[in-house]
Design a protein around this motif. Structure first.
Motif, PDB file in Angstrom:
ATOM      1  N   SER A 198       6.069   0.056 -85.493  1.00 42.18           N
ATOM      2  CA  SER A 198       7.228  -0.676 -85.012  1.00 42.18           C
ATOM      3  C   SER A 198       7.143  -2.149 -85.395  1.00 42.18           C
ATOM      4  O   SER A 198       6.080  -2.766 -85.312  1.00 42.18           O
ATOM      5  CB  SER A 198       7.342  -0.561 -83.493  1.00 42.18           C
ATOM      6  OG  SER A 198       8.376  -1.393 -82.996  1.00 42.18           O
ATOM      7  N   THR A 199       8.281  -2.716 -85.793  1.00 43.68           N
ATOM      8  CA  THR A 199       8.339  -4.143 -86.093  1.00 43.68           C
ATOM      9  C   THR A 199       8.669  -4.978 -84.859  1.00 43.68           C
ATOM     10  O   THR A 199       8.642  -6.208 -84.923  1.00 43.68           O
ATOM     11  CB  THR A 199       9.407  -4.428 -87.167  1.00 43.68           C
ATOM     12  OG1 THR A 199      10.689  -4.003 -86.679  1.00 43.68           O
ATOM     13  CG2 THR A 199       9.091  -3.696 -88.464  1.00 43.68           C
ATOM     14  N   THR A 200       8.969  -4.328 -83.746  1.00 36.58           N
ATOM     15  CA  THR A 200       9.420  -5.052 -82.559  1.00 36.58           C
ATOM     16  C   THR A 200       8.564  -4.772 -81.327  1.00 36.58           C
ATOM     17  O   THR A 200       8.996  -5.045 -80.200  1.00 36.58           O
ATOM     18  CB  THR A 200      10.886  -4.708 -82.252  1.00 36.58           C
ATOM     19  OG1 THR A 200      11.021  -3.287 -82.096  1.00 36.58           O
ATOM     20  CG2 THR A 200      11.807  -5.190 -83.351  1.00 36.58           C
ATOM     21  N   THR A 201       7.384  -4.226 -81.528  1.00 38.37           N
ATOM     22  CA  THR A 201       6.499  -3.916 -80.400  1.00 38.37           C
ATOM     23  C   THR A 201       5.050  -4.124 -80.806  1.00 38.37           C
ATOM     24  O   THR A 201       4.651  -3.760 -81.909  1.00 38.37           O
ATOM     25  CB  THR A 201       6.668  -2.455 -79.939  1.00 38.37           C
ATOM     26  OG1 THR A 201       8.034  -2.205 -79.623  1.00 38.37           O
ATOM     27  CG2 THR A 201       5.810  -2.169 -78.705  1.00 38.37           C
ATOM     28  N   THR A 208       7.512  -6.368 -76.056  1.00 39.48           N
ATOM     29  CA  THR A 208       8.681  -6.342 -76.928  1.00 39.48           C
ATOM     30  C   THR A 208       9.482  -7.640 -76.904  1.00 39.48           C
ATOM     31  O   THR A 208      10.281  -7.876 -77.819  1.00 39.48           O
ATOM     32  CB  THR A 208       9.621  -5.189 -76.542  1.00 39.48           C
ATOM     33  OG1 THR A 208      10.032  -5.355 -75.180  1.00 39.48           O
ATOM     34  CG2 THR A 208       8.934  -3.836 -76.693  1.00 39.48           C
TER      35      THR A 208
END
Length: 249
Positions: free
Chosen positions: A191-194, A214
């Motif tokens: 994941s790019t957001t976690t 996040t």
């Protein structure tokens, strides 16, 4: 966006390439025959991160090396894995500074919450943090005064404020001359957001407090590492003695 490189000079089997602005040699390539598919980087690429990151066909050569001179204190070395640039030798220090007890690097006085003005901000430009990487962060903090507890944190996020996700946070006791050393990692998977953190679980230890983070996490945008204080008594003061942020992957 894919950037174009232009052939600059040939010396024997080595071809040197530059960008369109002809601002410098970006990399050298040895050919054992293009038809046979041999394209081997024999010298590292040098450039700004945004340019190096845009040369996706250079990243597609596993083992290709590059030096991004605009990241961190002195630039960092990178190696391509065929898809991403990764820190050479698995680890590159982004920023590392140390002061002394008598001469700390940054301080906060008379505030309940704030971000320490570090002498060099640990910045991670867009796309630098590849999948299955981690940001390893450490800070040493001293307090003066015993008027109340305070929450000490190291953070990573797109805002560069106390709103960013914490890699580690803990209560600093209301004890005069107390010293705290905090050390933890932000672990990124696909994941790019976690990212997830084990908060205050030390090495070779067990605990139940971990968390996915996040808030303001986006590896496709620039993220900044910070050291922060919140929930403090305004009569107390706090100082950063040293800090370090490194990228592993």
């Amino acid at each position: 966006m894919r950037k174009q490189l232009y052939e600059y000079e040939k010396k024997g089997l080595v071809t040197y390439w530059r960008d369109a602005a002809r601002s410098g040699i970006m990399f050298a390539q040895a050919h054992g025959g293009r038809a046979a598919g041999f394209d081997i980087c024999v010298e590292p690429a040098y450039g700004q991160w945004t340019d190096l990151n845009a040369y996706d066909y250079l990243k597609a050569i596993p083992g290709a090396e590059a030096f991004a001179w605009d990241i961190g204190e002195r630039g960092i070395w990178l190696v391509a894995d065929g898809t991403y640039w990764r820190p050479r030798n698995g680890r590159q220090i982004i920023v590392q500074r140390f002061g002394t007890l008598a001469a700390p690097l940054a301080s906060l006085t008379g505030v309940a919450s704030g971000v320490f003005a570090l002498p060099k901000a640990p910045e991670f430009p867009a796309d630098l943090i590849a999948p299955n990487s981690r940001v390893v962060a450490q800070a040493d903090v001293a307090r003066t005064g015993a008027n109340g507890t305070a929450t000490l944190a190291i953070r990573l996020g797109t805002a560069g404020t106390t709103a960013d996700s914490s890699i580690y946070q803990a209560s600093m006791a209301a004890t005069d001359a107390l010293l705290a050393q905090i050390h933890q990692s932000a672990r990124f998977g696909a994941s790019t957001t976690t990212f997830y953190t084990l908060i205050n679980t030390g090495q070779n230890a067990q605990a139940t407090n971990g968390a996915d983070r996040t808030t303001n996490v986006n590896t496709a945008a620039k993220m900044t590492g910070t050291v922060t204080i919140s929930g403090a008594n305004t009569l107390d003061s706090f100082a950063v003695l040293g800090y370090s942020f490194a990228l592993e992957g």
